[in-house]
Write a protein that holds these residues in place. Structure first.
Motif, short mmCIF file in Angstrom:
data_model
loop_
_atom_site.label_atom_id
_atom_site.label_comp_id
_atom_site.label_asym_id
_atom_site.label_seq_id
_atom_site.Cartn_x
_atom_site.Cartn_y
_atom_site.Cartn_z
N GLY A 133 0.79 -1.23 0.00
CA GLY A 133 0.00 0.00 0.00
C GLY A 133 0.82 1.28 0.00
O GLY A 133 0.32 2.34 0.39
N ASN A 134 2.11 1.18 -0.43
CA ASN A 134 2.93 2.37 -0.53
C ASN A 134 3.09 2.81 -2.00
O ASN A 134 2.45 2.25 -2.89
CB ASN A 134 4.30 2.13 0.12
CG ASN A 134 4.25 2.30 1.63
OD1 ASN A 134 4.32 3.41 2.15
ND2 ASN A 134 4.11 1.19 2.35
N LYS A 135 3.98 3.77 -2.25
CA LYS A 135 4.11 4.37 -3.59
C LYS A 135 5.34 3.86 -4.34
O LYS A 135 5.90 4.57 -5.19
CB LYS A 135 4.20 5.90 -3.46
CG LYS A 135 3.05 6.54 -2.70
CD LYS A 135 1.73 6.36 -3.43
CE LYS A 135 0.59 7.06 -2.70
NZ LYS A 135 -0.71 6.90 -3.42
N ILE A 136 5.74 2.65 -4.08
CA ILE A 136 6.92 2.07 -4.72
C ILE A 136 6.55 1.64 -6.13
O ILE A 136 5.66 0.82 -6.33
CB ILE A 136 7.45 0.88 -3.89
CG1 ILE A 136 7.83 1.37 -2.48
CG2 ILE A 136 8.64 0.22 -4.57
CD1 ILE A 136 8.19 0.28 -1.52
N LYS A 137 7.29 2.17 -7.12
CA LYS A 137 6.91 1.97 -8.51
C LYS A 137 7.86 1.09 -9.31
O LYS A 137 7.46 0.52 -10.32
CB LYS A 137 6.79 3.33 -9.22
CG LYS A 137 5.74 4.24 -8.61
CD LYS A 137 5.68 5.57 -9.36
CE LYS A 137 4.63 6.51 -8.78
NZ LYS A 137 4.56 7.79 -9.55
N ASP A 138 9.12 1.01 -8.92
CA ASP A 138 10.09 0.29 -9.76
C ASP A 138 11.01 -0.59 -8.93
O ASP A 138 11.12 -0.46 -7.71
CB ASP A 138 10.90 1.28 -10.60
CG ASP A 138 11.49 2.40 -9.76
OD1 ASP A 138 12.21 2.08 -8.77
OD2 ASP A 138 11.24 3.58 -10.05
N LEU A 139 11.71 -1.51 -9.64
CA LEU A 139 12.62 -2.45 -8.98
C LEU A 139 13.85 -1.75 -8.42
O LEU A 139 14.44 -2.20 -7.45
CB LEU A 139 13.04 -3.53 -9.98
CG LEU A 139 11.93 -4.48 -10.44
CD1 LEU A 139 12.43 -5.38 -11.55
CD2 LEU A 139 11.40 -5.30 -9.27
N GLU A 140 14.26 -0.63 -9.06
CA GLU A 140 15.44 0.09 -8.60
C GLU A 140 15.26 0.57 -7.15
O GLU A 140 16.23 0.61 -6.38
CB GLU A 140 15.71 1.30 -9.50
CG GLU A 140 16.28 0.95 -10.85
CD GLU A 140 15.22 0.37 -11.80
OE1 GLU A 140 14.00 0.50 -11.47
OE2 GLU A 140 15.60 -0.19 -12.83
N THR A 141 14.02 0.89 -6.78
CA THR A 141 13.75 1.34 -5.41
C THR A 141 14.00 0.23 -4.40
O THR A 141 14.37 0.48 -3.26
CB THR A 141 12.29 1.82 -5.30
OG1 THR A 141 12.07 2.86 -6.26
CG2 THR A 141 12.00 2.36 -3.91
N LEU A 142 13.83 -1.01 -4.88
CA LEU A 142 13.97 -2.17 -3.99
C LEU A 142 15.41 -2.68 -3.86
O LEU A 142 15.69 -3.52 -3.01
CB LEU A 142 13.09 -3.32 -4.49
CG LEU A 142 11.57 -3.03 -4.55
CD1 LEU A 142 10.87 -4.21 -5.21
CD2 LEU A 142 11.01 -2.76 -3.16
N GLU A 143 16.31 -2.18 -4.69
CA GLU A 143 17.67 -2.68 -4.71
C GLU A 143 18.37 -2.59 -3.35
O GLU A 143 19.18 -3.44 -2.99
CB GLU A 143 18.50 -1.94 -5.77
CG GLU A 143 18.21 -2.42 -7.17
CD GLU A 143 19.20 -1.82 -8.18
OE1 GLU A 143 20.17 -1.17 -7.74
OE2 GLU A 143 18.99 -2.02 -9.38
N ALA A 144 18.05 -1.57 -2.58
CA ALA A 144 18.69 -1.40 -1.28
C ALA A 144 18.38 -2.56 -0.33
O ALA A 144 19.16 -2.85 0.59
CB ALA A 144 18.24 -0.08 -0.65
N LEU A 145 17.27 -3.27 -0.57
CA LEU A 145 16.86 -4.35 0.33
C LEU A 145 17.74 -5.59 0.20
O LEU A 145 17.72 -6.46 1.07
CB LEU A 145 15.39 -4.73 0.07
CG LEU A 145 14.36 -3.60 0.30
CD1 LEU A 145 12.96 -4.12 0.01
CD2 LEU A 145 14.46 -3.04 1.72
N LYS A 146 18.51 -5.69 -0.88
CA LYS A 146 19.35 -6.87 -1.06
C LYS A 146 20.48 -6.91 -0.02
O LYS A 146 21.10 -7.95 0.19
CB LYS A 146 19.93 -6.91 -2.47
CG LYS A 146 20.90 -5.79 -2.78
CD LYS A 146 21.36 -5.88 -4.23
CE LYS A 146 22.34 -4.76 -4.56
NZ LYS A 146 22.77 -4.80 -5.99
N ASP A 147 20.72 -5.78 0.64
CA ASP A 147 21.75 -5.74 1.69
C ASP A 147 21.22 -6.24 3.03
O ASP A 147 21.99 -6.37 3.98
CB ASP A 147 22.27 -4.31 1.85
CG ASP A 147 23.02 -3.84 0.61
OD1 ASP A 147 23.66 -4.70 -0.04
OD2 ASP A 147 22.97 -2.63 0.30
#
Length: 255
Positions: free
Chosen positions: A92-106
């Motif tokens: 339910g947030n405004k996350i639109k692309d995979l690039e935004t999620l890249e930080a989670l791989k850490d």
């Protein structure tokens, strides 16, 4: 948010708090939440109105973070200070692309991520790409790579646990039954031994107390032998008397 944090603390030392619920307290950024909450394990910030995670404190023991129904569109790198984070809900947030999620791989401990109702979930091959992007991930939006739901796996684990407990209980019952049977066998053997000992120690006078010798062949034979002996003695005495009488007559005739 600061007032809500103080209310939830209820005068407790922040270092002793493990769960904190700040749902629906309106704030666009993180305010009042500090590194003093070093033992916090569960934090809920649902429907707060957050647009940024800037200033998110380093919480070394945080395992579960609820951020659903906010307005976060980026800045997820602020969460890399959470080494034990295993569950993250960003639905339910405004996350639109995979690039935004890249930080989670850490986030090496992250196994469960929820992006339901975010625009990024509409990307083609979204699930495959997110699993590939975050190697530690096991569940995405409640399902694993083979589309098995998290609830199903939890149910199987519970069933396995129940079966194991039932198996242990049955084994315990069998062990108890076996022990009871062994005890019964030992008691029967002891009773038989006691009976044998009682029979072995019966006094002779008790055995012959009510014995009646009348009609017994052995006793009749013994009585008959005694009578024959008496007759022989009488005959010998009579013969002796006759011999003595004849001897006296011979002596008188010679005189």
């Amino acid at each position: 948010m600061e007032k809500r944090i103080e209310l939830e603390r209820r005068g407790r030392n922040p270092a002793k708090i493990t769960e904190l619920n700040l749902d629906n307290c309106k704030s666009t950024s993180i305010v009042g939440l500090t590194e003093e909450f070093e033992n916090l394990e569960v934090l809920s910030l649902i429907n707060v109105g957050l647009t940024s995670l800037k200033g998110f404190p380093a919480l070394p023991n945080l395992r579960k973070l609820e951020l659903s129904d906010n307005r976060i569109s980026g800045g997820l790198s602020a969460l890399t200070c959470l080494p034990k984070l295993s569950y993250l809900n960003l639905s339910g947030n405004k996350i639109k692309d995979l690039e935004t999620l890249e930080a989670l791989k850490d986030l090496k401990s992250l196994v469960n991520l929820d992006l339901f109702n975010c625009e990024v979930s509409q990307i083609e091959n979204y699930r495959e790409k997110v699993f590939s992007l975050i190697p530690s991930l096991v569940f995405l939006d409640g399902f694993d790579k083979e589309d098995n739901s998290e609830d199903e796996e939890d149910g199987e684990e519970e069933e396995d646990g129940v079966d194991a407990l039932e198996g242990d209980a049955e084994q315990d019952d069998e062990d108890i039954d076996g022990e009871e049977e062994e005890e019964i066998d030992e008691e029967e053997v002891e009773e038989e031994e006691d009976e044998d000992e009682e029979e072995e120690h019966v006094p002779l006078d008790a055995l012959y107390k009510d014995y009646n010798p009348i009609g017994d062949d052995d006793y009749e034979a013994a009585d008959g032998e005694e009578e024959e002996d008496d007759i022989l003695e009488e005959e010998e005495e009579e013969e002796g008397a006759e011999n003595r009488g004849q001897k006296r007559k011979l002596e008188e005739s010679e005189d």
